[in-house]
Scaffold this motif. Structure first.
Motif: not given
Lengths: 135, 378
Positions: B205, B224-226, B244-247, B249, B296, B299, B302-303
């Motif tokens: 990306s 842009h794909n983190s 790769a990271f979890r958050d 981009p 943890g 999220y 947030q949801f």
């Protein structure tokens, strides 16, 4: 991205279908031995890359779907699944959600929640941006 | 705490740059102007407004030794600003672009600057003494999409670019009469202007925010794909690492030392990445006060917030605004950070301080002193 080329043509599709059938038999035998995690790993490996052939894609999806639906303990699954599988699993979860089938969506949403908790929003972004693995 | 100063200068800042002595800051408040503020008696005072561009200013760079400002704008032009007396006098640089200019950077020797553009080209600009004029030389037909970032190698010849075609490229920018032969070393030893040394096809990306390490041995850029990409041995056989990271981009990165990098972007908090003894890069932690333990639960909240919105149950009772800032997570920035600039001390290659600006209109200064767990990498 069209320039990357290498899309699989129809004569190659037969070979892919054969591979998927082989994968399917392996998954069935793993499920019979109650190894759902191993089955899912096998399912996630070797997704047909860069294929436009819908027949290949749906044949592959049926196999992966079978493995996803066999998962009971999601937490246990994710802790024994290596992180390298997270992105591709996420991509299949979205494929599952797009079917609109009630039990499939239920299962995919359940895994999606746990997977997002573990792998973060970055995992979702990578699954969206992935153009190599056709699911 | 790592953030030592927070200044709310505007509603939104597209880019910023510091004067050589770091007493003044220049930024674009998301319009066609560049504002220069000076710190006097603990208060920031607006001292200059540079008005010449017609559209949003997308890039500012303030040269450390020659005290010149170069700006690039969506109006397809660049200006070089010289301080004459108490006035900043602009010189137009005709870039010969038919799309917006997106980023700009002075070369290490400050005798050239590079402009990336939406016209799939990079302009290398240099001063022609006899004509009293900045000339723009174009690298054409190499990029398949907009050039989002440019970075100069310390040798003043090699230029790395990132593009929305997902690729990172390295070019030679040797210009006869400007660069001397002896400055040509390493992989660029006999390459002509515009010759492509390397093309990295790691990202699927958009690619952003390319930087060289202080020695020029390592190159880093983000996708842009983190993902963040590190490249060693830039040349015929590069060694690449994908992390790769979890958050969300990143948009830009900064090498603070050979082994440590700070990334900023859509996650609103700067992220630290570092290389271990074997040279393997990995995510270390966020800078700022955010607690890792809460990652943890966030999220979940947030949801539920999102579901609340979905069903019209306004959980927080407010939010009548059409535009909501991104979640802040208790960090210093409240929206996407799109610019990170080092605050260098003369003679030291390690960056102990840097500043960030973003869509929330803040300029934040960060200090890496007293960060015990990070000091190993500095």
């Amino acid at each position: 991205m069209a320039a990357t080329g290498g899309f699989v043509e129809t004569d190659n599709a037969e070979a892919i279908i054969t591979r998927i059938e082989h994968k399917s038999r392996k998954i069935e035998s793993l499920l019979k031995q109650s190894k759902p995690v191993e089955a899912l790993k096998t399912a996630l490996e070797g997704s047909p890359p860069m294929t436009r052939d819908e027949r290949c894609k749906s044949a592959n999806w049926i196999v992966v779907h079978r493995a996803i639906m066999a998962i009971k303990d999601v937490d246990g699954l994710l802790s024994s699944l290596d992180a390298e599988y997270y992105d591709i699993l996420m991509k299949y979860l979205y494929r599952g959600l797009s079917t609109g089938d009630r039990p499939t969506c239920d299962q995919c949403l359940r895994i999606h929640e746990k997977l997002t908790e573990r792998a973060g929003l970055g995992c979702i972004l990578r699954s969206l941006a992935d153009t190599v693995n056709a699911v | 705490m790592a953030a030592i100063a927070v200044h709310q200068f505007a509603q939104c800042i597209t880019c910023h740059a510091w004067s050589p002595d770091q007493s003044m800051v220049a930024f674009c408040p998301n319009n066609n102007e560049v504002h220069i503020y000076r710190l006097s008696q603990d208060k920031w005072e607006k001292v200059h407004v540079l008005q010449k561009h017609d559209q949003i200013v997308s890039g500012i760079d303030w040269s450390a030794r020659s005290n010149r400002i170069v700006t690039a704008s969506h109006d397809r032009n660049s200006y070089v600003w010289n301080l004459e007396g108490s006035e900043w006098v602009p010189t137009l640089v005709i870039l010969r672009l038919n799309r917006a200019a997106l980023c700009v950077q002075w070369s290490p020797k400050e005798n050239k600057f590079a402009v990336g553009s939406g016209a799939k080209t990079v302009c290398i600009c240099y001063y022609e003494q006899e004509n009293n004029w900045w000339v723009s030389k174009l690298i054409r037909k190499r990029h398949d999409s907009s050039v989002t970032g440019v970075a100069w190698h310390p040798n003043n010849i090699l230029l790395a670019t990132t593009s929305t075609d997902g690729k990172c490229r390295v070019f030679s920018t040797f210009i006869k009469g400007v660069d001397t032969k002896d400055s040509r070393t390493g992989p660029s030893s006999d390459s002509k202007f515009g010759e492509q040394i390397l093309q990295l096809d790691l990202s699927l990306s958009w690619a952003f925010g390319v930087k060289w390490s202080p020695s020029g041995n390592t190159l880093a850029y983000v996708g842009h794909n983190s993902m963040i990409y590190f490249v060693d041995d830039v040349g015929p056989s590069p060694l690449a690492q994908n992390v790769a990271f979890r958050d969300l981009p990143l948009r830009d990165v900064l090498f603070v030392s050979e082994r440590m990098i700070v990334g900023v972007g859509f996650d609103c908090s700067p992220m630290v990445f570092a290389a271990d003894e074997r040279g393997i890069w990995s995510f270390v932690r966020f800078l700022g006060e955010r607690k890792m333990a809460s990652s943890g639960s966030k999220y979940g909240s947030q949801f539920s917030e999102a579901f609340g919105k979905l069903y019209g149950q306004s959980k927080h009772g407010v939010s009548t605004d059409a535009v909501e800032p991104s979640r802040s997570r208790g960090g210093v920035h409240e929206n996407c950070i799109n610019c990170i600039v080092p605050l260098r001390q003369p003679g030291i290659s390690t960056v102990m301080r840097f500043s960030t600006s973003g869509l929330d209109g803040k300029v934040v200064v960060w200090d890496l002193e007293n960060q015990a767990d990070l000091s190993d990498y500095l």
